[in-house]
Design an enzyme around this catalytic site. Structure first.
Site, PDB file in Angstrom:
ATOM      1  N   PRO A   1       0.802  -1.225   0.000  1.00 56.28           N
ATOM      2  CA  PRO A   1       0.000   0.000   0.000  1.00 56.28           C
ATOM      3  C   PRO A   1       0.829   1.267   0.000  1.00 56.28           C
ATOM      4  CG  PRO A   1      -0.887  -1.557   1.545  1.00 56.28           C
ATOM      5  CD  PRO A   1       0.433  -2.104   1.086  1.00 56.28           C
TER       6      PRO A   1
ATOM      7  N   ARG B   1       0.279   2.587  -3.224  1.00 54.27           N
ATOM      8  CA  ARG B   1      -1.021   2.880  -3.820  1.00 54.27           C
ATOM      9  C   ARG B   1      -2.137   3.255  -2.859  1.00 54.27           C
ATOM     10  NH1 ARG B   1      -2.783  -2.744  -6.299  1.00 54.27           N
ATOM     11  NH2 ARG B   1      -1.847  -4.217  -4.870  1.00 54.27           N
ATOM     12  N   ASP B   2      -1.971   3.033  -1.621  1.00 50.45           N
ATOM     13  CA  ASP B   2      -3.110   3.275  -0.736  1.00 50.45           C
ATOM     14  C   ASP B   2      -2.615   3.954   0.533  1.00 50.45           C
ATOM     15  OD1 ASP B   2      -6.012   1.218  -0.060  1.00 50.45           O
ATOM     16  OD2 ASP B   2      -5.636   3.338   0.117  1.00 50.45           O
ATOM     17  N   LEU B   3      -2.097   5.119   0.287  1.00 52.33           N
ATOM     18  CA  LEU B   3      -1.363   5.815   1.316  1.00 52.33           C
ATOM     19  C   LEU B   3      -2.127   5.997   2.621  1.00 52.33           C
ATOM     20  CD1 LEU B   3       1.379   7.095   1.319  1.00 52.33           C
ATOM     21  CD2 LEU B   3       0.272   9.248   0.804  1.00 52.33           C
TER      22      LEU B   3
END
Lengths: 124, 494
Positions: free
Chosen positions: A77, A80-82
């Site tokens: 993450p 991409r999924d901070l």
């Protein structure tokens, strides 16, 4: 309802509110949300403890590099999924150490909703 | 196949039937045999649909014969579906999302303002939170004036009318100290409030609490004339009253107050008059106190509250004391039930208040309206959480001149939301209790944010008693419960 009878006002409201939400036994051909893929597609609140795809749940000492010195073994993450990691993760060191090593990490990101692409990976 | 589990609930029986109180929705449902057996089975441990069919359905799979009490597959599925629909049960693999922490939007309209018109008292009740060792404010040498001035009272009225927002009705409650020590200001405040309310097109309603020592014919006349709601602080018959409710020289107050109260009850018929009893560790005889105050004195309603004090005081109620209090409350509550079923009035106000909340299905994020719809005003015009904190700088939420300190109010609400009270998260009684009185918590634990863990068993026990009474009334006298609908409607209409 045949097996339950609403007694107080709130029960009557619960009954009314759930009138159009059949649960438990879906009609044939009409699924419920319970089997949906919830990974990165967040519709409503997560149904189970929510771990983003790729979350390693393992602390890698050194945070910006995995134990081999590269970035492949880091939890994904970070790429991409901070928000899931930086805000929600119980183990904040899984994202770059802003205090000591990457103070300018978010310098170009004035508003995360708008500028999140400007937050880059930090390489060892 | 995934397993089903019971969600948070409290099952109880009333009038020979099973009921369930759901948490946190506070909905009450009557259960039939099918729903009841599913819920009870799942309360023990998770079961899959197939296991439930075996356990409850007579279990052809294990070769047991079907009996008359077993569930057929359709009833089982229907019961599961209905219990799931109201969230009494759910899938084990899908834990319930925590209830979101929602802070009420500001400005929240003010419903009730408690005006401490004086911080002085002519009695020296030994258990009093205001003057004893547990006091929050120094009323003797502190910065507050001993009596509220006429000007501050007028500013408070203006403050109340402004902060009541779109509400048409404003409640003003006079409090002390001993309220009637400042009767001149009280009288002028009522006149001013009526005039100002009329100017802005609102209604205003008045009430007060007094120890009754200063009642005299002209005051009684005034209270009756102005329809002021009166609550009398009194502990019961002479031997109980005189134990704590004494003058400074130690003489009991019973013989002074009893005839004055009788005179008030005789003359003041425009509003029901209630007694408010403080219960202490000593001889606790709830039924005897109730009988004395209703039958011998003539009160319409009697409410009881355990004394607020730190645990080491002699009059503090111990764990065993709470059990004793619960058993006496239960007896009086069942007397209330039988009297009510017979269509007569019973004045045990604690049970009636809880029944009203159960009927509406109240599920509280905050234990009371303090700091939200209710504020207390100190003699100098400082606004506080409630009357018990009036004058305390640490609990100040503005002044009547400058208005409510919205920042302080917001911080208070953030810190005191039920979501912050971790201890309460597994308690089925939290929709009603929500952690309990801020002042009690402050006195016991030094923190208003602390849940009142010393009386959890008492709260759960009392809520259970009231749920049973509620269930009985829903079967035996539903018309009694309908009165709470009307009050709700009245509020909506006004």
């Amino acid at each position: 309802m045949n097996h339950l009878k609403a007694i107080n006002k709130k029960a009557a409201r619960v009954e009314r509110a759930t009138l159009r939400e059949p649960q438990g036994r879906p009609e044939p051909g009409r699924g419920t949300t319970e089997h949906d893929v919830v990974a990165l597609q967040r519709t409503g609140l997560p149904q189970a403890p929510h771990f983003p795809v790729g979350c390693s749940l393992v602390f890698s000492p050194g945070w910006e590099a995995d134990r081999t010195g590269g970035t492949a073994g880091l939890c994904q993450p970070v790429e991409r999924d901070l928000f899931d990691c930086h805000i929600g993760c119980y183990w904040p060191a899984q994202v770059p150490d802003q205090l000591n090593h990457a103070p300018d990490w978010t310098a170009k990101c004035a508003a995360a909703q708008k500028d999140w692409r400007k937050i880059d990976l930090i390489f060892p | 196949m995934s397993a089903w589990v019971a969600r948070e609930h409290h099952r109880f029986e009333a009038a020979g039937k099973p009921f369930v109180y759901l948490v946190p929705s506070a909905a009450i449902f009557a259960l039939d045999d099918a729903a009841d057996s599913v819920l009870r089975t799942l309360s023990a441990r998770p079961y899959t649909r197939e296991e439930l069919a075996i356990v409850l359905g007579g279990a052809t799979a294990v070769g047991r014969a079907r009996s008359a009490s077993t569930l057929d597959a359709d009833s089982l599925d229907a019961a599961i579906a209905e219990l799931t629909r109201v969230q009494a049960i759910g899938k084990a693999a899908a834990p319930v999302a925590p209830t979101p922490k929602v802070i009420p939007l500001a400005p929240f309209p003010l419903t009730t303002m408690v005006l401490n018109v004086t911080n002085q008292c002519n009695l020296s009740c030994t258990y009093c939170y205001e003057y004893g060792e547990d006091k929050i404010v120094d009323t003797e040498n502190g910065k507050q004036p001993k009596f509220m001035s006429e000007e501050t009272a007028r500013e408070s009225v203006d403050f109340m009318l402004k902060e009541s927002g779109s509400n048409k009705l404003a409640h003003i409650t006079f409090f002390g100290g001993e309220t009637l020590l400042n009767f001149p200001v009280l009288r002028k405040t009522i006149a001013y409030a009526k005039q100002r309310a009329a100017e802005v097109g609102k209604d205003v309603d008045f009430s007060l609490t007094t120890n009754a020592t200063l009642l005299k014919p002209e005051i009684i006349e005034f209270l009756a004339e102005e329809r002021v709601g009166v609550t009398i602080s009194i502990d019961g018959p002479r031997e109980v009253q005189d134990k704590f409710r004494v003058f400074q020289n130690g003489t009991g107050s019973y013989d002074i107050v009893a005839p004055k109260i009788k005179e008030l009850l005789r003359r003041h018929r425009s509003r029901p008059i209630g007694a408010r009893v403080t219960l202490t560790s000593g001889k606790m005889d709830v039924k005897r106190i109730y009988q004395h105050l209703t039958e011998e004195i003539g009160f319409w309603e009697v409410g009881f509250a355990p004394v607020t004090t730190s645990p080491n005081r002699a009059h503090a109620i111990s764990d065993g004391g709470y059990d004793e209090m619960l058993s006496q409350f239960r007896d009086l509550a069942y007397e209330f039930l039988e009297t009510t079923v017979a269509g007569r009035h019973h004045g045990f106000s604690n049970v009636k208040e809880t029944l009203e909340e159960l009927h509406k299905g109240v599920s509280k994020a905050f234990p009371c309206g303090a700091g939200l719809g209710l504020l207390g005003v100190a003699t100098d015009g400082d606004v506080a959480l409630c009357h018990r904190f009036a004058g305390s700088d640490a609990h100040q939420l503005g002044t009547v001149r400058d208005g409510i300190d919205r920042q302080a109010q917001q911080t208070f609400l953030e810190q005191h939301h039920i979501a912050n009270k971790t201890d309460c998260h597994t308690c089925w009684a939290r929709p009603l209790c929500s952690g309990g009185c801020y002042h009690e918590a402050h006195t016991r634990y030094g923190e208003t944010t602390h849940p009142n863990l010393h009386y959890c068993n008492w709260i759960r026990g009392w809520t259970d008693v009231c749920l049973r009474i509620y269930g009985e009334l829903s079967e035996r006298n539903p018309a009694f419960l309908a009165q709470f609908d009307d009050e709700e409607m009245k509020e909506l209409v006004s």
